[in-house]
Design a protein around this motif. Structure first.
Motif, PDB file in Angstrom:
ATOM      1  N   ILE A 253       0.847  -1.193   0.000  1.00  0.00           N
ATOM      2  CA  ILE A 253       0.000   0.000   0.000  1.00  0.00           C
ATOM      3  C   ILE A 253       0.891   1.255   0.000  1.00  0.00           C
ATOM      4  N   PRO A 254       0.690   2.166  -0.942  1.00  0.00           N
ATOM      5  CA  PRO A 254       1.476   3.415  -0.930  1.00  0.00           C
ATOM      6  C   PRO A 254       1.244   4.183   0.365  1.00  0.00           C
ATOM      7  N   LEU A 255       2.291   4.792   0.890  1.00  0.00           N
ATOM      8  CA  LEU A 255       2.192   5.495   2.169  1.00  0.00           C
ATOM      9  C   LEU A 255       1.125   6.583   2.129  1.00  0.00           C
ATOM     10  N   GLU A 256       1.041   7.289   0.999  1.00  0.00           N
ATOM     11  CA  GLU A 256       0.056   8.378   0.927  1.00  0.00           C
ATOM     12  C   GLU A 256      -1.379   7.853   1.004  1.00  0.00           C
ATOM     13  N   VAL A 257      -1.618   6.657   0.456  1.00  0.00           N
ATOM     14  CA  VAL A 257      -2.954   6.039   0.556  1.00  0.00           C
ATOM     15  C   VAL A 257      -3.253   5.684   2.003  1.00  0.00           C
ATOM     16  N   ALA A 258      -2.262   5.083   2.682  1.00  0.00           N
ATOM     17  CA  ALA A 258      -2.448   4.702   4.080  1.00  0.00           C
ATOM     18  C   ALA A 258      -2.679   5.928   4.955  1.00  0.00           C
ATOM     19  N   GLU A 259      -1.978   7.034   4.669  1.00  0.00           N
ATOM     20  CA  GLU A 259      -2.151   8.247   5.467  1.00  0.00           C
ATOM     21  C   GLU A 259      -3.545   8.841   5.277  1.00  0.00           C
ATOM     22  N   LYS A 260      -4.038   8.818   4.055  1.00  0.00           N
ATOM     23  CA  LYS A 260      -5.394   9.333   3.809  1.00  0.00           C
ATOM     24  C   LYS A 260      -6.440   8.514   4.562  1.00  0.00           C
ATOM     25  N   PRO A 316      10.542  -1.379   2.086  1.00  0.00           N
ATOM     26  CA  PRO A 316      11.033  -0.355   1.149  1.00  0.00           C
ATOM     27  C   PRO A 316      10.086  -0.104  -0.014  1.00  0.00           C
ATOM     28  N   GLY A 317       9.379  -1.136  -0.470  1.00  0.00           N
ATOM     29  CA  GLY A 317       8.459  -1.016  -1.594  1.00  0.00           C
ATOM     30  C   GLY A 317       7.808  -2.359  -1.855  1.00  0.00           C
ATOM     31  N   GLY A 318       7.166  -2.493  -2.994  1.00  0.00           N
ATOM     32  CA  GLY A 318       6.513  -3.745  -3.337  1.00  0.00           C
ATOM     33  C   GLY A 318       7.496  -4.881  -3.542  1.00  0.00           C
ATOM     34  N   GLY A 319       7.038  -6.085  -3.280  1.00  0.00           N
ATOM     35  CA  GLY A 319       7.897  -7.245  -3.406  1.00  0.00           C
ATOM     36  C   GLY A 319       8.324  -7.551  -4.821  1.00  0.00           C
ATOM     37  N   ALA A 320       7.477  -7.258  -5.794  1.00  0.00           N
ATOM     38  CA  ALA A 320       7.811  -7.587  -7.186  1.00  0.00           C
ATOM     39  C   ALA A 320       9.073  -6.852  -7.617  1.00  0.00           C
ATOM     40  N   SER A 321       9.134  -5.559  -7.356  1.00  0.00           N
ATOM     41  CA  SER A 321      10.312  -4.791  -7.764  1.00  0.00           C
ATOM     42  C   SER A 321      11.537  -5.188  -6.953  1.00  0.00           C
ATOM     43  N   ALA A 322      11.342  -5.507  -5.664  1.00  0.00           N
ATOM     44  CA  ALA A 322      12.470  -5.909  -4.829  1.00  0.00           C
ATOM     45  C   ALA A 322      13.067  -7.222  -5.311  1.00  0.00           C
ATOM     46  N   PHE A 370     -12.433  -5.618 -11.338  1.00  0.00           N
ATOM     47  CA  PHE A 370     -11.698  -5.347 -12.579  1.00  0.00           C
ATOM     48  C   PHE A 370     -12.267  -4.193 -13.395  1.00  0.00           C
ATOM     49  N   GLY A 371     -13.234  -3.477 -12.816  1.00  0.00           N
ATOM     50  CA  GLY A 371     -13.788  -2.328 -13.519  1.00  0.00           C
ATOM     51  C   GLY A 371     -13.208  -1.009 -13.059  1.00  0.00           C
ATOM     52  N   GLY A 372     -12.233  -1.078 -12.134  1.00  0.00           N
ATOM     53  CA  GLY A 372     -11.660   0.151 -11.596  1.00  0.00           C
ATOM     54  C   GLY A 372     -10.155   0.157 -11.668  1.00  0.00           C
ATOM     55  N   ASN A 373      -9.509   0.657 -10.606  1.00  0.00           N
ATOM     56  CA  ASN A 373      -8.056   0.763 -10.575  1.00  0.00           C
ATOM     57  C   ASN A 373      -7.401  -0.571 -10.244  1.00  0.00           C
ATOM     58  N   ALA A 374      -6.192  -0.752 -10.756  1.00  0.00           N
ATOM     59  CA  ALA A 374      -5.488  -2.025 -10.608  1.00  0.00           C
ATOM     60  C   ALA A 374      -4.373  -1.970  -9.585  1.00  0.00           C
ATOM     61  N   GLY A 375      -3.982  -0.773  -9.127  1.00  0.00           N
ATOM     62  CA  GLY A 375      -2.851  -0.650  -8.223  1.00  0.00           C
ATOM     63  C   GLY A 375      -3.202  -0.989  -6.789  1.00  0.00           C
ATOM     64  N   ALA A 376      -2.180  -1.055  -5.930  1.00  0.00           N
ATOM     65  CA  ALA A 376      -2.377  -1.384  -4.521  1.00  0.00           C
ATOM     66  C   ALA A 376      -3.299  -0.376  -3.856  1.00  0.00           C
ATOM     67  N   GLY A 377      -4.236  -0.886  -3.085  1.00  0.00           N
ATOM     68  CA  GLY A 377      -5.159  -0.008  -2.379  1.00  0.00           C
ATOM     69  C   GLY A 377      -6.103   0.743  -3.289  1.00  0.00           C
TER      70      GLY A 377
END
Length: 556
Positions: A253-260, A316-322, A370-377
Motif C-alpha cells: 500500500i502506498p504510504l500516501e494512501v495509508a495516510e489518507k 522499502p516497496g513492493g515485493g515484485a520490484s524488490a 476489474f472495472g476500476g483501478n489495478a494498483g495497490a489499495g
C-alpha cells in the motif's frame, strides 16, 4: 484361620505391589519443564511427545503510550512464569467467515509459543527452528489456532508461533504518528521482527538452533514472510522462508494512501483532521472497543483498514520490484498455492447470507474488482477498457456446472497466477521449491453451505500440517482419513526437511524438483492423494489460464 492368613498374605502382596508401582510412577514421571529466557524462567507442560511453552510475552504490552509505536522489550520478571496456556489473541473484528475469532479488543496480546520435541530438553544437538506466522488478512487470527505438535514430534523441529498486532492497531499510518521520529505504519511487521530477535536470543535454551531458523506462514502469514524477506531490518534474523498461498506482497500500500485512510479514520473517531501531538494523543486515548468498531464488520474490511505499507524502511516497496532487482535477503525459499484458492473467499458471503452463489454474484465480483483501478489499495493504473468483458469471455458460464464453480475458477486463477509470477521472479535467484496442494477431498472447516463444493480451497492444506486446524471457534474440526494422513505425513516431512537443510527432499531423494530459471525444467510438486507427483509449469499455466492473466495483472 489358614484361609484368613492366606488372604492376608495376598492383600499384603497387592499393597506392596501397588506401593512399588506408585513409587516407580513417581520416579519416572516427567516434572513440568522449566526453561530460562533472557527475561526470566518459564514453566511449560509435556504432552504427546512434545514440550509446550505457551503464552510467553516477547514484548511489553503495546497499550497506552505504546499504541502505534514499535514494540519494546518486555520487562524482567521474578520467579518462574507459568507458560501452560496461550496468551490472548490480538484485537480483531473481521473474522473471514469461520477462519478466526472470537472477536475481541485485546491490545495486550504480544505472546509467543514454543513447541519442541520432548527429547530435546535434555540437551544435545540443537534442532532446526520453524517460526510460524499465522494468516488472516492482517486483520484476524492467532498463533493459538495452530497445533504444532506433529511438526515438532515427527519433524524433529522446534516450532515457534506468535501473535502480532492486527487491523488498525497493526497497520496504521496517521501523519501525526508518523512525525514522532520512530518507525511507522507496519507495527504488526515490527512485532514479528521483535519476536524473531527473541528467538535468536532464547531458542537455544529450548533445544533450537539460532543459526538455523525458517520463517513460514500462510496467506497473510505468507505475505508477512515475504515482506520480512525483502525488509532490510531482518538481515541475519532467519535463514529460509516458506510462503504459502500468498502473493499480496508483490505490491504494498502506498504510504500516501495509508495516510489518507488513517486521517479519515481519525475524523470518524472524533479526533479531527489535525496532524499534531494533540491528534496523536486523542488517537492513543480512544477506547479499544470504539477503535475496533470502526475497523469494519465481521464479514468485510472496513474503509480505514490497510495491509502492509511501503513506508520506505520496514517495507522499502513492493515485493515484485524488490525481487526483480535482487534487493532482498537471499535464502532458500518454498513457494506454493492450493488448486482452488478462490473457493475459501467464495464461501465467506455464502456463510453469512445462507444463499448460494448466483451468476449475478459472479458478475458483481468481476465488475467490482476489474472495472476500476489495478494498483495497490485501489490506486492507478486502471484496468484497460474491456477487461470485464474479456474475463467473462474467458470464463463463460456454460463451462461450469454452477455459478460457484465459475466464481472459484476466476478468483483462484487471479491469485494463483500472481503466485506463479512470484515464483518466476524468484527462479534462478535462490534455491526455490514450488508446489500446488491439490487434494480436492480435503475436509471443509465451514458448516454445510448451499450448493457449495469445497475442493482444495485456500487454507485446506493447513490441517495437513497442523492436526485438526479449523480456524476460529466457529470452524468445524475434522479428522483426516488414512489417505489424507499419508499426505499429511509427507508434507510434515517436507516442511521439516526444508527447515533442516533448505531442501524438502529426504537425503538421496529427489521427489520434489528444484524450480530453476530454465523454462524447460520448471515443475511443481503436486500434493495430492493417493501419492505425490509433479506438474510442469506449462501445465500449471494452462490449468489456471495464466497466459491470459499475465497481460492484465499489475505488480508495481
Amino acid at each position: 484361620m489358614p484361609e484368613f492368613k492366606s488372604r492376608h498374605r495376598v492383600l499384603r502382596t497387592i499393597l506392596a505391589l501397588g506401593a512399588l508401582c506408585a513409587s516407580w510412577q513417581s520416579a519416572s514421571a516427567t516434572p513440568d519443564p522449566v526453561t530460562v529466557t533472557t527475561k526470566g524462567a518459564v514453566q511449560g507442560v509435556a504432552r504427546d511427545g512434545v514440550v509446550e511453552y505457551l503464552g510467553i510475552p516477547y514484548a511489553a504490552p503495546p497499550i497506552g503510550d505504546l499504541r502505534w509505536k514499535p514494540p519494546e522489550e518486555h520487562a524482567l520478571w521474578t520467579g518462574t512464569r507459568n507458560a501452560t496456556s496461550f496468551g490472548p489473541a490480538c484485537a480483531q473484528v473481521m473474522l473471514l467467515g469461520v477462519f478466526a475469532g472470537p472477536a475481541n479488543t485485546n491490545e495486550d496480546c504480544l505472546y509467543l509459543n514454543v513447541i519442541a520435541p520432548r527429547d530435546t530438553q535434555a540437551g544435545g544437538e540443537k534442532l532446526p527452528v520453524l517460526f510460524w506466522i499465522h494468516g488472516g488478512g492482517f486483520v484476524d487470527g492467532a498463533g493459538s489456532d495452530y497445533d504444532a505438535s506433529k511438526l515438532a514430534a515427527r519433524g524433529k523441529v522446534v516450532v515457534v508461533s506468535i501473535n502480532y498486532r492486527l487491523s488498525l492497531l497493526g497497520f496504521f499510518a496517521h501523519p501525526a504518528l508518523n512525525k514522532e521520529g520512530h518507525l511507522v505504519a507496519n507495527y504488526g511487521l515490527l512485532d514479528q521482527q521483535l519476536a524473531m530477535r527473541w528467538v535468536k536470543d532464547n531458542i537455544a535454551n529450548f533445544g533450537g538452533d539460532p543459526d538455523n531458523i525458517t520463517v513460514a506462514g500462510q496467506s497473510a502469514g505468507g505475505a508477512s514472510v515475504a515482506f520480512n524477506v525483502i525488509s532490510p531490518l531482518t538481515k541475519g534474523l532467519f535463514h529460509k522462508a516458506i510462503i504459502q498461498s500468498s502473493a499480496s506482497y508483490l505490491t504494498a500500500i502506498p504510504l500516501e494512501v495509508a495516510e489518507k485512510k488513517a486521517t479519515a479514520f481519525a475524523e470518524a473517531a472524533g479526533c479531527g483532521s489535525g496532524e499534531d501531538e494533540a491528534t496523536a494523543s486523542c488517537l492513543r486515548n480512544l477506547p479499544a472497543d470504539a477503535l475496533m468498531k470502526l475497523s469494519g464488520p465481521a464479514e468485510g474490511f472496513g474503509p480505514y483498514v490497510v495491509t502492509p505499507v511501503a513506508d520506505g524502511q520496514i517495507v522499502p516497496g513492493g515485493g515484485a520490484s524488490a525481487i526483480e532487482s535482487g534487493s532482498f535477503n537471499h535464502m532458500p525459499i518454498m513457494n506454493g498455492s492450493t488448486r482452488d484458492e478462490g473457493n475459501f473467499f467464495a464461501a465467506i458471503p455464502v456463510y453469512y447470507s445462507g444463499k448460494a452463489v448466483t451468476e449475478a454474484d459472479v458478475e458483481s465480483y468481476v465488475k467490482a474488482i476489474f472495472g476500476g483501478n489495478a494498483g495497490a489499495g485501489g490506486t492507478p493504473p486502471s484496468y484497460p477498457t474491456g477487461t470485464v468483458d474479456k474475463i467473462f469471455a474467458h470464463y463463460p458460464s456454460s463451462d461450469y456446472k454452477n455459478p460457484q464453480l465459475r466464481m472459484n475458477a476466476i478468483q483462484t486463477d487471479v491469485m494463483v497466477c500472481r503466485i506463479q509470477h512470484a515464483t518466476h521472479l524468484l527462479a534462478g535467484k535462490v534455491p526455490l521449491y514450488a508446489y500446488e496442494f491439490r487434494d480436492r477431498t480435503a475436509p471443509f472447516m465451514f458448516p454445510e453451505l448451499p450448493e457449495f463444493s469445497a475442493l482444495a480451497y485456500h487454507t485446506a492444506d493447513l490441517q495437513y500440517l497442523f492436526p485438526g486446524f479449523h480456524g476460529g471457534d466457529q470452524g468445524i474440526r475434522h479428522e483426516l482419513n488414512p489417505e489424507q494422513q499419508t499426505l499429511s505425513d509427507a508434507l510434515v516431512d517436507a516442511w521439516a526437511n526444508f527447515a533442516r537443510t533448505g531442501n524438502p527432499n529426504r537425503p538421496g531423494e529427489s521427489i520434489w524438483p528444484q524450480f530453476t530459471s530454465d523454462p524447460n525444467a520448471q515443475s511443481y510438486l503436486a500434493q495430492d492423494i493417493p501419492r505425490l507427483s509433479t506438474i510442469s509449469d506449462n501445465d500449471f499455466t494452462t490449468d489456471h489460464k495464466c497466459d491470459f492473466w499475465k497481460n492484465l495483472l499489475v505488480y508495481n
